[in-house]
Scaffold this motif. Structure first.
Motif, short mmCIF file in Angstrom:
data_model
loop_
_atom_site.label_atom_id
_atom_site.label_comp_id
_atom_site.label_asym_id
_atom_site.label_seq_id
_atom_site.Cartn_x
_atom_site.Cartn_y
_atom_site.Cartn_z
N LYS A 285 16.31 -16.21 4.01
CA LYS A 285 16.48 -14.75 4.06
C LYS A 285 16.12 -14.06 2.75
CE LYS A 285 17.98 -13.97 8.26
NZ LYS A 285 17.38 -13.04 9.16
N ASP A 286 15.17 -14.64 2.04
CA ASP A 286 14.61 -13.95 0.88
C ASP A 286 13.42 -13.14 1.37
OD1 ASP A 286 16.47 -15.10 -0.77
OD2 ASP A 286 15.12 -16.62 -1.57
N VAL A 287 13.32 -11.90 0.91
CA VAL A 287 12.30 -10.98 1.39
C VAL A 287 11.51 -10.44 0.20
CG1 VAL A 287 11.96 -8.74 2.55
CG2 VAL A 287 13.65 -10.36 3.43
N GLU A 288 10.22 -10.23 0.43
CA GLU A 288 9.33 -9.65 -0.56
C GLU A 288 9.01 -8.22 -0.13
OE1 GLU A 288 6.99 -9.89 -4.03
OE2 GLU A 288 7.87 -11.68 -3.14
N LEU A 289 9.18 -7.29 -1.05
CA LEU A 289 8.73 -5.91 -0.83
C LEU A 289 7.33 -5.85 -1.40
CD1 LEU A 289 9.05 -2.93 -0.10
CD2 LEU A 289 10.24 -2.60 -2.28
N SER A 290 6.33 -5.87 -0.52
CA SER A 290 4.95 -5.94 -0.99
C SER A 290 4.36 -4.58 -1.27
CB SER A 290 4.08 -6.74 -0.02
OG SER A 290 4.15 -6.19 1.27
N ALA A 291 4.94 -3.53 -0.72
CA ALA A 291 4.40 -2.19 -0.97
C ALA A 291 5.44 -1.14 -0.62
CB ALA A 291 3.14 -1.95 -0.13
N ILE A 292 5.50 -0.14 -1.46
CA ILE A 292 6.25 1.08 -1.14
C ILE A 292 5.50 2.20 -1.85
CG2 ILE A 292 7.94 0.77 -3.00
CD1 ILE A 292 10.02 2.10 -1.10
N TYR A 293 4.89 3.07 -1.07
CA TYR A 293 4.06 4.13 -1.63
C TYR A 293 4.32 5.44 -0.92
CZ TYR A 293 1.53 0.57 -4.17
OH TYR A 293 1.22 -0.45 -5.01
N LEU A 294 4.26 6.52 -1.69
CA LEU A 294 4.44 7.87 -1.17
C LEU A 294 3.31 8.74 -1.67
CD1 LEU A 294 8.19 8.36 -2.10
CD2 LEU A 294 7.31 7.80 0.15
N LEU A 295 2.97 9.75 -0.89
CA LEU A 295 2.05 10.76 -1.40
C LEU A 295 2.69 11.36 -2.66
CD1 LEU A 295 1.02 12.53 1.93
CD2 LEU A 295 -0.45 11.12 0.46
N PRO A 296 1.90 11.60 -3.71
CA PRO A 296 2.48 12.09 -4.97
C PRO A 296 3.34 13.33 -4.82
CG PRO A 296 0.20 11.44 -5.31
CD PRO A 296 0.46 11.35 -3.83
#
Length: 169
Positions: free
Chosen positions: A79-90
């Motif tokens: 149950k280890d998880v990788e957050l590979s992306a989190i992006y928002l419009l500027p």
């Protein structure tokens, strides 16, 4: 704000968000040519479709349009998880949308023991964001991206002793 699973029909919006946020975030840190090559490959139609189909990929919709996304994947059976992306419009940053995406990912994937993320060392906004949400630095390493050396910080959020109600972000 609505947070939902990403769908194939979202691919063009996801590509626009990735391109705008990468150029905004990494200007002066990663050369534009390297950013463009990475975006071209990592956010191609076919690669995005695979990520949508085979990982936990969510979008945030506000004011009738998709303004950000987060992509999580399991690292192992523990149950280890990788957050590979989190992006928002500027223009939608600093509105707690990133926090909502992070919280929703943790909620939907629980029980998670550890959530890992790799951050470019020069990306001060991201380092500050993750530290403010309880992540801690566990190591630094160099990685190559199309011939450009990235200085990367691996961070972890330890979740095993936390209950969902304890998440204060």
């Amino acid at each position: 704000m609505e947070i939902r699973l990403a769908e194939e029909k979202d691919i063009k919006d996801l590509q626009k968000i990735a391109e705008r946020s990468w150029h905004d975030t990494y200007s002066g840190i990663i050369p534009d040519k390297i950013q463009d090559e990475f975006i071209k490959r990592a956010y191609s139609d076919s690669f995005l479709l695979k990520r949508i189909q085979h990982s936990f990929f969510i979008v945030a919709k506000l004011e009738g349009k998709i303004v950000g996304f987060a992509n999580f994947s399991f690292k192992n059976l523990h149950k280890d998880v990788e957050l590979s992306a989190i992006y928002l419009l500027p223009e939608f940053q600093r509105r707690k949308i990133g926090s909502a995406l992070l919280r929703e990912g943790i909620k939907q994937l629980s029980p998670i023991f550890h959530l890992y993320v790799d951050v470019e060392k020069g990306n001060k906004k991201a380092l500050s964001f993750y530290q403010s949400h309880g992540f801690r630095k566990i190591k630094e390493f160099d990685a190559m991206c199309f011939g450009h050396r990235l200085q990367t910080v691996k961070m972890v959020l330890d979740l095993e002793p936390l209950e969902q109600e304890d998440l204060q972000f």
